[in-house]
Enzyme design. Structure first.
Site, mmCIF file in Angstrom:
data_model
loop_
_atom_site.group_PDB
_atom_site.id
_atom_site.type_symbol
_atom_site.label_atom_id
_atom_site.label_comp_id
_atom_site.label_asym_id
_atom_site.label_seq_id
_atom_site.Cartn_x
_atom_site.Cartn_y
_atom_site.Cartn_z
ATOM 1 N N ASP A 1 0.837 -1.191 0.000
ATOM 2 C CA ASP A 1 0.000 0.000 0.000
ATOM 3 C C ASP A 1 0.884 1.257 0.000
ATOM 4 O OD1 ASP A 1 -2.709 1.311 0.527
ATOM 5 O OD2 ASP A 1 -1.548 2.081 2.233
ATOM 6 N N GLU B 1 1.925 -0.408 -4.944
ATOM 7 C CA GLU B 1 0.871 0.533 -5.332
ATOM 8 C C GLU B 1 1.462 1.923 -5.543
ATOM 9 O OE1 GLU B 1 -3.122 2.867 -4.018
ATOM 10 O OE2 GLU B 1 -1.459 2.528 -2.661
#
Ligand code: LAG
Ligand code: CA
Length: 461
Positions: free
Chosen positions: A189, A220
């Site tokens: 993330d 990400e």
């Protein structure tokens, strides 16, 4: 490196967003293994905040309290059981890990594993992290400044300093524990908000998987052009999310002519061998993170076409999204019981899901195209036909795909495939296609809801 998903060459994973570990184990056994999925991206497995106002929003899980493995998807024992049961039927688990930050400022209390915390004091005794492990507070407000994007706070989330050796070690310890438990890799993330060299230093502290090889990584990085931080800075660290492809797929579905440029390296899109691709993700389907004209399960016909094209096309490593229903409230968490605990995923007799779970990954044009992608791995597109919102192409001499925007197609095309009778994968063989001695086939589509035909060498007959 860091791009091997460790699933015997299979080519697509599914994000079972917010599913409980026990439901994921069942899904591996009852569905995903039959359809040839490689594995599952799971929601963050570590301890996170608990919010009652708003009630149990999905984003609770992006505010870590510690690296203890108790979350609202289940306990550590349930996690381990799920990883092993999935593994037994050939599926691997990729854990969503939140390494950029801990919980947001202005909060204190107890997390899902019972650890106390106080964000304003930078106190996370469950790890433990203290003030010296965080960047000094400043908020990100200028994405044109890479230093700020990496060193300041994303929406007030206490920003860890991954340049700090102790922080690197704590993160590596957490990831190594998941490797020990059988995870095959990670979705990182907010990788854009961490320095690539810090991520590299953490990766270098990781073990090989027990069976050998480096863990899989999908970073990400929301790069839609126009900012200094690019996906290219992360490709040496594994796969990198390619958000421009979400836009491209949307444009393609609305006008098939646009599929000609679905991959546009002039746009700076990531090379195929490092592009992690999806029609939508859990953020941009609800206009968090990225956004734009994203196609979602809310328009099923378009969603099926976008997903089928993505699975047929020769670009990237595929992640299928599996959602729960939500309305205009973009914070709404997964279907829950009165006590805010997450509901079981209900599987109906016809194979669809209920109780608020959408299960796009069970929709035939999506589920059945996974076998197509597995069968055509390593081949190029050929015999490309794109006219009047009808598209068709072969993948080497292994598979042929056709799709018609208005639901109808009636044209004879070169398939590049050996002669014989083939089963249409989308309709589970209800439609058959004959390829003649010169490779030609009469392609007919008469299906408004799922206007797609696909067949492969070695498929069902
Ligand atoms: C991401 N990319 O790097 C995601 O695109 C983004 O959606 C994630 O934010 C972010 N990383 C952090 O993991 C999500 C929600 C936010 C939510 C955040 C933390 O989109 O809305 O913020 O997770 O839970 C929420 C509130 C904010 C508040 C913050 C801190 O919405 O108003 O400032 O919590 O308390
Ligand atoms: Ca940061």
């Amino acid at each position: 490196e860091y791009t091997d998903p460790h699933c015997d060459g299979k080519q697509a994973i599914v994000h079972l967003f917010e599913w409980k570990w026990s439901d994921i184990a069942n899904e591996c056994e009852q569905f995903l293994s039959q359809k040839g999925f490689c594995g599952v991206q799971i929601s963050p497995a570590n301890e996170h905040i608990i919010k009652t106002n708003p009630p149990a929003p999905w984003w609770e899980r992006y505010q870590p309290i510690s690296y203890k493995l108790d979350s609202r998807s289940g306990t550590e024992a349930e996690l381990v059981d799920m990883i092993q049961r999935c593994r037994k039927v050939g599926l691997r688990i990729y854990v969503d890990v939140v390494l950029n930050h801990m919980a947001g400022l202005g909060q204190s209390g107890v997390g899902t594993a019972g650890s106390s915390f106080n964000s304003d004091n930078y106190d996370f005794p469950g790890v433990p992290f203290t003030r010296e492990h965080f960047h000094k507070h400043c908020e990100i407000n200028n994405y044109g400044d890479a230093n700020q994007v990496r060193n300041c706070y994303l929406v007030a989330l206490t920003d860890l300093d991954q340049g700090n050796e102790y922080v690197r070690n704590k993160i590596a310890e957490f990831l190594n524990r998941l490797i020990d438990l059988g995870a095959a890799g990670f979705r990182v993330d907010a990788a854009k908000h961490m320095w690539p060299q810090d991520i590299q230093a953490i990766e270098q502290k990781l073990k090989d998987l027990p069976e050998g090889g480096r863990p899989f990584f999908a970073h990400e990085v929301i790069d839609q052009g126009g900012e200094p931080i690019t996906t290219g800075e992360y490709t040496s660290l594994g796969y990198v999310t390619e958000f421009r492809y979400c836009i491209k797929l949307g444009e393609g579905v609305h006008n098939f002519g646009n599929f000609d440029n679905a991959v546009d390296y002039g746009w700076g899109m990531t090379p195929s061998d490092h592009a992690f691709v999806f029609v939508d993700n859990h953020d941009n389907q609800r206009s968090h993170g990225g956004g734009g004209h994203i196609i979602t399960h809310k328009t099923p016909r378009d969603y099926k076409m976008a997903s089928a094209f993505m699975l047929a096309n020769d670009y990237g490593f595929v992640r299928i999204m599996s959602s729960y229903e939500f309305g205009s409230n973009t914070e709404q968490g997964p279907p829950h019981n009165g006590d805010l605990s997450t509901k079981d995923v209900r599987i109906n007799a016809d194979g669809s899901c209920g109780d608020g779970w959408v299960c796009e990954h069970r929709w035939a044009p999506i589920a059945n195209m996974v076998a197509f992608r597995n069968a055509v791995v390593g081949t190029n597109k050929g015999n490309y036909y794109n006219q009047n919102n009808q598209i068709a192409f072969s993948r080497g001499n292994k598979g042929f795909f056709a799709m018609a925007r208005d639901g109808h197609m009636d044209v004879t095309l070169q398939t590049g495939l050996p002669p014989g009778q083939y089963c249409d994968l989308i309709t589970d063989c209800a439609t058959k296609i004959t390829v003649d001695g010169s490779g030609m086939a009469h392609i007919v589509i008469n299906n408004n809801e799922e206007p797609i035909v696909a067949f492969i060498v070695g498929g069902p007959t």
